[in-house]
Design a protein around this motif. Structure first.
Motif, mmCIF file in Angstrom:
data_model
loop_
_atom_site.group_PDB
_atom_site.id
_atom_site.type_symbol
_atom_site.label_atom_id
_atom_site.label_comp_id
_atom_site.label_asym_id
_atom_site.label_seq_id
_atom_site.Cartn_x
_atom_site.Cartn_y
_atom_site.Cartn_z
ATOM 1 N N TYR A 1 0.803 -1.218 0.000
ATOM 2 C CA TYR A 1 0.000 0.000 0.000
ATOM 3 C C TYR A 1 0.844 1.279 0.000
ATOM 4 O O TYR A 1 0.298 2.370 -0.140
ATOM 5 C CB TYR A 1 -0.965 0.003 1.196
ATOM 6 N N ALA A 2 2.143 1.167 0.147
ATOM 7 C CA ALA A 2 3.007 2.350 0.154
ATOM 8 C C ALA A 2 2.885 3.144 -1.145
ATOM 9 O O ALA A 2 3.065 4.351 -1.153
ATOM 10 C CB ALA A 2 4.455 1.946 0.391
ATOM 11 N N GLY A 3 2.551 2.478 -2.211
ATOM 12 C CA GLY A 3 2.387 3.148 -3.497
ATOM 13 C C GLY A 3 0.949 3.496 -3.826
ATOM 14 O O GLY A 3 0.661 3.976 -4.928
ATOM 15 N N GLU A 4 0.050 3.279 -2.903
ATOM 16 C CA GLU A 4 -1.384 3.515 -3.118
ATOM 17 C C GLU A 4 -1.691 5.003 -3.016
ATOM 18 O O GLU A 4 -1.757 5.558 -1.930
ATOM 19 C CB GLU A 4 -2.204 2.735 -2.085
ATOM 20 N N ALA A 5 -1.897 5.654 -4.143
ATOM 21 C CA ALA A 5 -2.137 7.095 -4.153
ATOM 22 C C ALA A 5 -3.606 7.456 -3.980
ATOM 23 O O ALA A 5 -3.931 8.560 -3.549
ATOM 24 C CB ALA A 5 -1.602 7.698 -5.441
ATOM 25 N N SER A 6 -4.506 6.546 -4.288
ATOM 26 C CA SER A 6 -5.929 6.901 -4.259
ATOM 27 C C SER A 6 -6.531 6.876 -2.851
ATOM 28 O O SER A 6 -7.585 7.468 -2.634
ATOM 29 C CB SER A 6 -6.728 5.978 -5.190
ATOM 30 N N VAL A 7 -5.879 6.214 -1.904
ATOM 31 C CA VAL A 7 -6.359 6.195 -0.520
ATOM 32 C C VAL A 7 -5.185 6.615 0.363
ATOM 33 O O VAL A 7 -4.350 5.786 0.740
ATOM 34 C CB VAL A 7 -6.901 4.811 -0.112
ATOM 35 N N PRO A 8 -5.121 7.901 0.698
ATOM 36 C CA PRO A 8 -3.964 8.411 1.449
ATOM 37 C C PRO A 8 -3.681 7.678 2.763
ATOM 38 O O PRO A 8 -2.519 7.481 3.117
ATOM 39 C CB PRO A 8 -4.327 9.878 1.702
ATOM 40 N N ARG A 9 -4.702 7.240 3.469
ATOM 41 C CA ARG A 9 -4.486 6.530 4.734
ATOM 42 C C ARG A 9 -3.712 5.236 4.498
ATOM 43 O O ARG A 9 -2.756 4.930 5.230
ATOM 44 C CB ARG A 9 -5.817 6.224 5.417
ATOM 45 N N PHE A 10 -4.109 4.480 3.476
ATOM 46 C CA PHE A 10 -3.401 3.230 3.187
ATOM 47 C C PHE A 10 -1.967 3.502 2.748
ATOM 48 O O PHE A 10 -1.037 2.785 3.124
ATOM 49 C CB PHE A 10 -4.127 2.423 2.119
ATOM 50 N N GLN A 11 -1.781 4.529 1.952
ATOM 51 C CA GLN A 11 -0.436 4.881 1.498
ATOM 52 C C GLN A 11 0.453 5.238 2.695
ATOM 53 O O GLN A 11 1.581 4.755 2.805
ATOM 54 C CB GLN A 11 -0.476 6.044 0.524
ATOM 55 N N ALA A 12 -0.063 6.047 3.596
ATOM 56 C CA ALA A 12 0.718 6.464 4.766
ATOM 57 C C ALA A 12 1.048 5.265 5.659
ATOM 58 O O ALA A 12 2.175 5.143 6.157
ATOM 59 C CB ALA A 12 -0.043 7.522 5.557
ATOM 60 N N GLU A 13 0.087 4.385 5.870
ATOM 61 C CA GLU A 13 0.347 3.198 6.692
ATOM 62 C C GLU A 13 1.356 2.276 6.016
ATOM 63 O O GLU A 13 2.241 1.723 6.674
ATOM 64 C CB GLU A 13 -0.959 2.459 6.976
ATOM 65 N N GLY A 14 1.225 2.099 4.715
ATOM 66 C CA GLY A 14 2.176 1.265 3.983
ATOM 67 C C GLY A 14 3.586 1.802 4.049
ATOM 68 O O GLY A 14 4.549 1.057 4.223
#
Length: 110
Positions: free
Chosen positions: A52-65
């Protein structure tokens, strides 16, 4: 009653085998620790969480990843440094639980 102990020298092979066993036990425990930590946020494993570190569409998941990925790197860096010290005879051996206690904590983003 008295107990007598005899110190014996280990062969090079026995020392190598003991070091390999310790390394396997510690790294298995550390991986379980990593996976358990991210499960508290609903991820099934560290491997899944860091995707999820590369997940741009859901900022919460990106930040947690990203937080989990950075923590994972810090954990393995510490683990391998400690194991190298133990295997080189620079510090006493440790249990998997003692290794976990020496690891940096996971800090989730706000």
């Amino acid at each position: 009653m008295s107990v007598t102990y005899e110190l014996v020298d280990l062969t090079a092979e026995e020392i190598t085998a003991a070091g390999a066993l310790l390394q396997q036990q510690v790294t298995d425990a550390v991986q379980q620790h990593l996976d358990a930590a991210v499960r508290t946020r609903g991820y099934d494993s560290m491997a899944t969480c860091v995707t999820y570190a590369g997940e741009a569409s859901v900022p919460r998941f990106q930040a947690e990843g990203r937080a989990a990925r950075a923590w994972r790197s810090a954990v393995w860096d510490r683990c391998y440094a400690v194991l190298a010290e133990v295997l080189a005879g620079e510090r006493a051996s440790l249990t998997p639980a003692e290794m976990i206690a020496e690891l940096p904590p996971l800090v989730w983003p706000d």
